[in-house]
Write a protein that holds these residues in place. Structure first.
Motif, PDB file in Angstrom:
ATOM      1  N   SER A 186       0.833  -1.196   0.000  1.00  0.00           N
ATOM      2  CA  SER A 186       0.000   0.000   0.000  1.00  0.00           C
ATOM      3  C   SER A 186       0.869   1.248   0.000  1.00  0.00           C
ATOM      4  CB  SER A 186      -0.931   0.005   1.218  1.00  0.00           C
ATOM      5  OG  SER A 186      -1.806   1.099   1.170  1.00  0.00           O
ATOM      6  N   GLY A 187       0.370   2.304  -0.619  1.00  0.00           N
ATOM      7  CA  GLY A 187       1.113   3.555  -0.638  1.00  0.00           C
ATOM      8  C   GLY A 187       0.364   4.628  -1.415  1.00  0.00           C
ATOM      9  N   MET A 188       0.942   5.863  -1.386  1.00  0.00           N
ATOM     10  CA  MET A 188       0.355   6.993  -2.092  1.00  0.00           C
ATOM     11  C   MET A 188       1.447   7.719  -2.870  1.00  0.00           C
ATOM     12  SD  MET A 188      -2.409   8.742   0.526  1.00  0.00           S
ATOM     13  CE  MET A 188      -2.965   9.864  -0.768  1.00  0.00           C
ATOM     14  N   GLN A 189       1.057   8.215  -4.040  1.00  0.00           N
ATOM     15  CA  GLN A 189       1.951   9.015  -4.871  1.00  0.00           C
ATOM     16  C   GLN A 189       1.387  10.418  -5.015  1.00  0.00           C
ATOM     17  OE1 GLN A 189       2.296   6.561  -8.493  1.00  0.00           O
ATOM     18  NE2 GLN A 189       4.500   6.475  -8.105  1.00  0.00           N
ATOM     19  N   HIS A 190       2.270  11.411  -4.875  1.00  0.00           N
ATOM     20  CA  HIS A 190       1.889  12.809  -5.050  1.00  0.00           C
ATOM     21  C   HIS A 190       2.766  13.404  -6.137  1.00  0.00           C
ATOM     22  CE1 HIS A 190      -0.299  12.662  -1.172  1.00  0.00           C
ATOM     23  NE2 HIS A 190       0.700  11.868  -0.815  1.00  0.00           N
ATOM     24  N   SER A 191       2.133  14.137  -7.030  1.00  0.00           N
ATOM     25  CA  SER A 191       2.883  14.752  -8.121  1.00  0.00           C
ATOM     26  C   SER A 191       2.449  16.203  -8.265  1.00  0.00           C
ATOM     27  CB  SER A 191       2.630  13.993  -9.431  1.00  0.00           C
ATOM     28  OG  SER A 191       3.270  14.617 -10.509  1.00  0.00           O
ATOM     29  N   PHE A 192       3.465  17.099  -8.264  1.00  0.00           N
ATOM     30  CA  PHE A 192       3.226  18.525  -8.439  1.00  0.00           C
ATOM     31  C   PHE A 192       3.921  18.968  -9.720  1.00  0.00           C
ATOM     32  CE2 PHE A 192       3.231  17.508  -3.976  1.00  0.00           C
ATOM     33  CZ  PHE A 192       2.157  18.191  -3.456  1.00  0.00           C
ATOM     34  N   GLN A 193       3.195  19.666 -10.561  1.00  0.00           N
ATOM     35  CA  GLN A 193       3.751  20.188 -11.807  1.00  0.00           C
ATOM     36  C   GLN A 193       3.648  21.702 -11.800  1.00  0.00           C
ATOM     37  OE1 GLN A 193       5.222  18.437 -14.226  1.00  0.00           O
ATOM     38  NE2 GLN A 193       4.816  16.438 -13.288  1.00  0.00           N
ATOM     39  N   ILE A 194       4.779  22.339 -12.095  1.00  0.00           N
ATOM     40  CA  ILE A 194       4.834  23.798 -12.174  1.00  0.00           C
ATOM     41  C   ILE A 194       5.137  24.159 -13.617  1.00  0.00           C
ATOM     42  CG2 ILE A 194       5.929  25.899 -11.327  1.00  0.00           C
ATOM     43  CD1 ILE A 194       6.706  24.364  -8.816  1.00  0.00           C
ATOM     44  N   GLY A 195       4.215  24.823 -14.258  1.00  0.00           N
ATOM     45  CA  GLY A 195       4.410  25.255 -15.634  1.00  0.00           C
ATOM     46  C   GLY A 195       4.945  26.670 -15.686  1.00  0.00           C
ATOM     47  N   LEU A 196       6.090  26.833 -16.313  1.00  0.00           N
ATOM     48  CA  LEU A 196       6.724  28.138 -16.418  1.00  0.00           C
ATOM     49  C   LEU A 196       6.423  28.748 -17.779  1.00  0.00           C
ATOM     50  CD1 LEU A 196      10.166  27.265 -14.789  1.00  0.00           C
ATOM     51  CD2 LEU A 196       8.165  28.317 -13.721  1.00  0.00           C
ATOM     52  N   PRO A 197       6.605  30.047 -17.934  1.00  0.00           N
ATOM     53  CA  PRO A 197       6.286  30.711 -19.212  1.00  0.00           C
ATOM     54  C   PRO A 197       7.152  30.170 -20.349  1.00  0.00           C
ATOM     55  CG  PRO A 197       6.527  32.318 -17.448  1.00  0.00           C
ATOM     56  CD  PRO A 197       7.006  31.015 -16.893  1.00  0.00           C
ATOM     57  N   THR A 198       6.529  29.964 -21.484  1.00  0.00           N
ATOM     58  CA  THR A 198       7.259  29.573 -22.690  1.00  0.00           C
ATOM     59  C   THR A 198       7.617  30.810 -23.492  1.00  0.00           C
ATOM     60  OG1 THR A 198       5.217  29.294 -23.947  1.00  0.00           O
ATOM     61  CG2 THR A 198       6.051  27.368 -22.768  1.00  0.00           C
ATOM     62  N   PHE A 199       8.655  30.708 -24.281  1.00  0.00           N
ATOM     63  CA  PHE A 199       9.075  31.847 -25.085  1.00  0.00           C
ATOM     64  C   PHE A 199       9.735  31.346 -26.355  1.00  0.00           C
ATOM     65  CE2 PHE A 199      12.324  30.712 -22.046  1.00  0.00           C
ATOM     66  CZ  PHE A 199      13.502  30.678 -22.780  1.00  0.00           C
TER      67      PHE A 199
END
Length: 950
Positions: free
Chosen positions: A511-524
């Motif tokens: 048993s377990g849990m996964q956490h995922s955070f995504q930070i989108g930065l400005p494209t250029f």
């Protein structure tokens, strides 16, 4: 003297008609004036006399010189006799009684005749009051409507007789058709009494449930029940039925249930030794519960079989259930429960459950084997409109390893080694969505199972926290910064079938849990052509147990020691950042004006990504060290991770700064098309859909910095041949043990070997298909529809149309010799067909050191799969599924099946000629469901008949 009397009668009739204002009778034909067309001919009278067997009817011959009047017949009764009694007063029993018009509202109190295209004749001689109608007559009375070519109405007895009239060829035309409410009947003759509402009918045909009921002599009662003497029941809708049940006596009740006495089967007009002492045919307006008739079979291993015996239950409009059993004479048995449910715009599904005890061999013998098997199958879907924002679906397929082999009715189902299940519930909120799943997979070859109970995922939609609510002007760079998050809870167990229920079984859960955070930065963009996309990601895994490894002095090994679920809480974390750049390049090559190829376009999509990942092999991420002394007294040290072997992976040791690269290619051409004139006759074709290669390079790795290079290609050749290929290339050389080391292969082997091919695969698929239209002209036969072969004119004696499937040929197709009387050829209708080919090739290599010498082992696999379907004529369909192992030159499981439509019967044949599933089956049964179980014959040889089963 007779002519004089008739002339005097004619004058009196005309004068009386003028004085009365030309009023007509209820039996008048208002659609025809009095002319020669309304006078019945002697030929029609003879035809009627032939049908009725009655005496000739006297007719009133009136010449065309008579002036036209408003009414054909007078309201008074004209007595056609030698005397002319014309009374001033109307008889009491006049054909049009004076009644209050209010009493006629809503329904007809008296029969109303209309039509009579040919003529109407009244016969009131010798005290009779009979009116004869000729030519497309219709009478209506209440809810009754009767149509026929001829009718005779007796006004005294309120009885009408209707029949057809034979034409010059002796064929009866205009048979009576009776319609009463929703019921419609066709018959040869009918005698109907309007007061008693009884009728006597000959040779009537009526639709009953899925079949047709023929009656030689019938009596229809006021309650709409029908008594039949000499009847036939069949589900064949041919004019001359191919089969039927000959009924001695039968009755159709008012609720449309047909009950019959002794009956026997007749096939192609030949009685067969199959009889029933009694029976009934219920009218199934809706589904109804009932007994399911079994089929008989025989197997060498399990004995005689009675399959499909059971009962069908109906529970309301939305749910039903079928309970059946299979019984074998040598002790095996199986019980199957199948249910269906459906509610429109809400949900629908089905549920199957079976349990079986299978015995192979006799008890006490060495080859005796007994197994208890079961399966659960459930399919459910919810309509999207039922609960917006909520979804629920289920696809469950669980079975014991041997269940499908013993209890499968389909070879393809028996061949399945891996099956899986899922039950999913989803809910969508404003910014979040949650999904709960239960998952299952199993492999019947090694009896392994995997369950995930539950799998819960929470997802937050991408948000832009710095975006202005009231934006004005150009978007600022920080407004495109975004955040997204999702988390997954898993509780999973893997086990073998034999391990189920053993001590410590629950300790196998992970048993377990996964956490995922995504930070989108400005494209250029740089130079308006190269697009840069930076990103940052952060992940966290939670563990609810750990693996405390220990040294076992007895085995001299470091063993695992996984704790119980929820006995520990631990966290691992990962962090990485990346920057990717991509662009698209185009190249054009134009050919000369006279070339069929106008242009070739080459599109290249290169992309480069640089990522950085710091060192994460720390104690916080579960890294530990164990020290122990081996049997030789040497102190040993081994590093491990306490989360090894659990539900998720753990961060690897070492930092990385890598660059990933890939190049995609697309090649297209424009050619001149002679067939397609759209777009100026220019057609665009794809030469290569995609040709790509990619790899990565880790700058911080201590060795083997360059990864394997992957190459893949896909395209469609000639618009039909699908081609896919991929390969893996290793840039490093190998040592004498077959292990690669930190030296490029071209340095060791030379520049002509830049990399080693480790594995490759290729697949080709192609489908041939056609309408199967027979072209006969090349064989000396005319084309279908050409008009040749039947005299070349539409008025030929053969009477065959251009589209006839049969044609008469008067000349030999090879020698051209004239053949008296000709030959009849059958021109095949379209025979659509399709053939699918699947070719698969795979290659891999391995190394083995034998006697200090490194040997390379090349592994090749080649298979060819073939499936074909063809329709021969309008009724025969043939299917073939087979395959060839080209390395072993052996056939894979091959199945040949066919169905033949015999109009009211269906023949099904299936044959597996060789292999473990060698078997055959033959079945013929009535197509109508009402008789499909009663009129059937099935013979088969199971794969168990080969003696040993599995």
């Amino acid at each position: 003297m007779l002519l004089r009397k008739e002339s005097l009668l004619l004058v009196c009739v005309v004068l009386f008609s003028f004085n009365c204002g030309g009023t007509g009778s209820l039996h008048s034909n208002h659609s025809h004036d009095l002319s020669k067309d309304s006078v019945i001919s002697q030929k029609n009278i003879s035809a009627i006399n032939e049908v009725l067997g009655a005496t000739s009817v006297k007719t009133l011959l009136i010449k065309d010189s008579l002036p036209r009047v408003d009414s054909l017949l007078l309201r008074d009764s004209l007595l056609l006799s030698d005397s002319l009694p014309i009374r001033d007063s109307l008889p009491v029993r006049d054909t049009l009684p004076l009644t209050d018009s209010s009493k006629l509202r809503g329904s007809l109190l008296f029969p109303a005749f209309s039509g009579a295209r040919d003529s109407i004749v009244e016969d009131f001689s010798d005290g009779k009051r009979v009116v004869y109608y000729y030519g497309d007559v219709t009478v209506r009375y209440g809810s009754l409507e009767l149509k026929s070519e001829y009718m005779a109405y007796d006004m005294d007895t309120k009885t009408v007789f209707a029949s057809g009239i034979k034409d010059s060829l002796g064929v009866l035309q205009g048979k009576p058709q009776m319609t009463e409410g929703k019921e419609k009947y066709t018959m040869e003759t009918v005698k109907y009494n309007f007061e008693s509402r009884k009728s006597l009918i000959t040779n009537m045909v009526t639709q009953e449930s899925e079949g047709l009921l023929y009656g030689d002599l019938l009596k229809k009662m006021p309650d709409n029940s029908i008594n039949i003497s000499g009847g036939r029941y069949t589900t064949c809708d041919n004019e001359h039925p191919h089969f039927y049940l000959q009924l001695t006596n039968a009755k159709v009740t008012s609720n449309k249930v047909t009950v019959f006495g002794p009956a026997y089967m007749v096939v192609e007009d030949v009685p067969v030794p199959f009889a029933l002492p009694f029976g009934f045919v219920p009218k199934q307006v809706k589904r109804a519960s009932g007994l399911l008739i079994p089929s008989f079979n025989e197997e060498a291993t399990r004995g005689f079989a009675l399959k499909g015996l059971g009962y069908y239950f109906v529970f309301g409009d939305h749910f039903d259930l079928t309970l059946t059993t299979d019984l074998y004479s040598l002790g095996s048995w199986n019980v199957l429960m199948t249910s269906r449910y459906k509610k429109r715009y809400k949900y629908d599904g089905n549920f199957n459950l079976n349990y079986s005890v299978n015995q192979v061999g006799e008890k006490g013998s060495p080859d005796f084997n007994q197994s208890k098997d079961f399966s659960v199958r459930w399919s459910h879907s919810q309509d999207m409109k039922a609960r917006p924002g909520t979804s629920f679906r289920a696809s469950v397929n669980f079975a014991t390893p041997m269940n499908d082999r013993y209890n499968s009715y389909d070879i393809q189902q028996s061949l399945q080694n891996q099956i899986s299940s899922s039950i999913s519930y989803g809910k969508t909120l404003s910014n979040f969505s949650i999904t709960a799943n239960m998952l299952h997979s199993q492999n019947s070859l090694d009896s392994s199972y995997a369950f995930t109970v539950p799998n819960v995922t929470l997802t937050m939609n991408r948000i832009f926290p710095f975006k202005r609510k009231d934006a004005a002007g150009k978007e600022r760079f920080y407004e495109s910064i975004s955040f997204s998050y999702n988390t997954t809870l898993d509780n999973k167990i893997n086990f073998k079938a034999k391990e189920f229920g053993e001590d410590g079984f629950l300790s196998k859960f992970r048993s377990g849990m996964q956490h995922s955070f995504q930070i989108g930065l400005p494209t250029f963009d740089i130079f308006n052509y190269i697009q840069f996309s930076p990103s940052v990601s952060y992940g966290m895994n939670w563990f609810f147990q750990k693996n405390d490894k220990f040294y076992d002095s007895e085995t001299n090994r470091v063993e695992n020691n996984i704790g119980d679920i929820f006995s520990h809480f631990g966290v691992t974390q990962e962090f990485s950042t990346s920057m990717s750049a991509s662009t698209t390049l185009y190249g054009m090559f134009n050919f000369g004006p006279g070339s069929k190829i106008k242009t070739i376009r080459h599109m290249i999509k290169p992309s480069v990504s640089i990522s950085y990942r710091p060192e994460q092999g720390t104690a916080a991420n579960g890294y530990r060290t164990i020290n122990y002394t081996d049997p030789s007294g040497v102190l040993q040290q081994q590093e491990f991770n306490i989360y090894e072997g659990l539900i998720f992976g753990y961060p690897s040791k070492g930092s990385s700064a890598s660059m990933s690269f890939s190049v995609g290619n697309n090649l297209e051409a424009k050619i001149v098309s002679d067939k397609d004139t759209t777009d100026g006759g220019i057609k665009k074709i794809k030469l290569i859909d995609n040709l790509s290669l990619g790899g990565s390079y880790n700058f911080l790795a201590d060795s083997l910095k360059l990864s394997n290079i992957s190459v893949s290609m896909s395209t469609t050749i000639f618009g039909s041949l699908a081609f896919n290929a991929n390969a893996n290339l290793d840039p490093y050389a190998i040592d004498n043990e077959g292990k690669k080391y930190n030296q490029f292969n071209f340095v060791k082997e030379g520049w002509y070997k830049l990399a080693r091919l480790t594995n490759a695969s290729m697949s080709l698929s192609y489908q041939f298909s056609g309408t199967g239209e027979r072209k006969g002209a090349g064989m000396g036969l005319p084309e279908k529809g050409s008009g040749r072969g039947s005299g070349g004119s539409s008025g030929g004696g053969s009477g065959e149309s251009k589209e006839s499937e049969y044609i008469r040929i008067y000349n030999h197709p090879v020698t051209g010799e004239y053949i008296p009387g000709g030959w009849v050829y059958y021109l095949d209708p379209n025979n659509p067909w399709s053939v699918n080919f699947n070719y698969n090739y795979s290659y891999s290599q391995s190394y083995q050191n034998v006697g200090g010498r490194l040997n390379k082992i090349n592994n090749h696999m080649q298979t060819l799969g073939i499936s074909a379907q063809i329709r021969l004529g309008k009724d025969l369909n043939v299917n073939l599924n087979t395959g060839v192992d080209l390395m072993k030159l052996a056939l894979t499981t091959t199945q040949l099946s066919a169905t033949y439509d015999l109009h009211c019967f269906l023949i099904s044949v299936s044959w597996v000629p060789s292999g473990m599933w060698e078997s055959w089956s033959f079945r013929i049964n009535a197509k109508a469901s009402a008789l499909a179980d009663l009129l059937k014959f099935k013979k088969s040889a199971s794969y168990w008949d080969r003696g040993g089963g599995f």
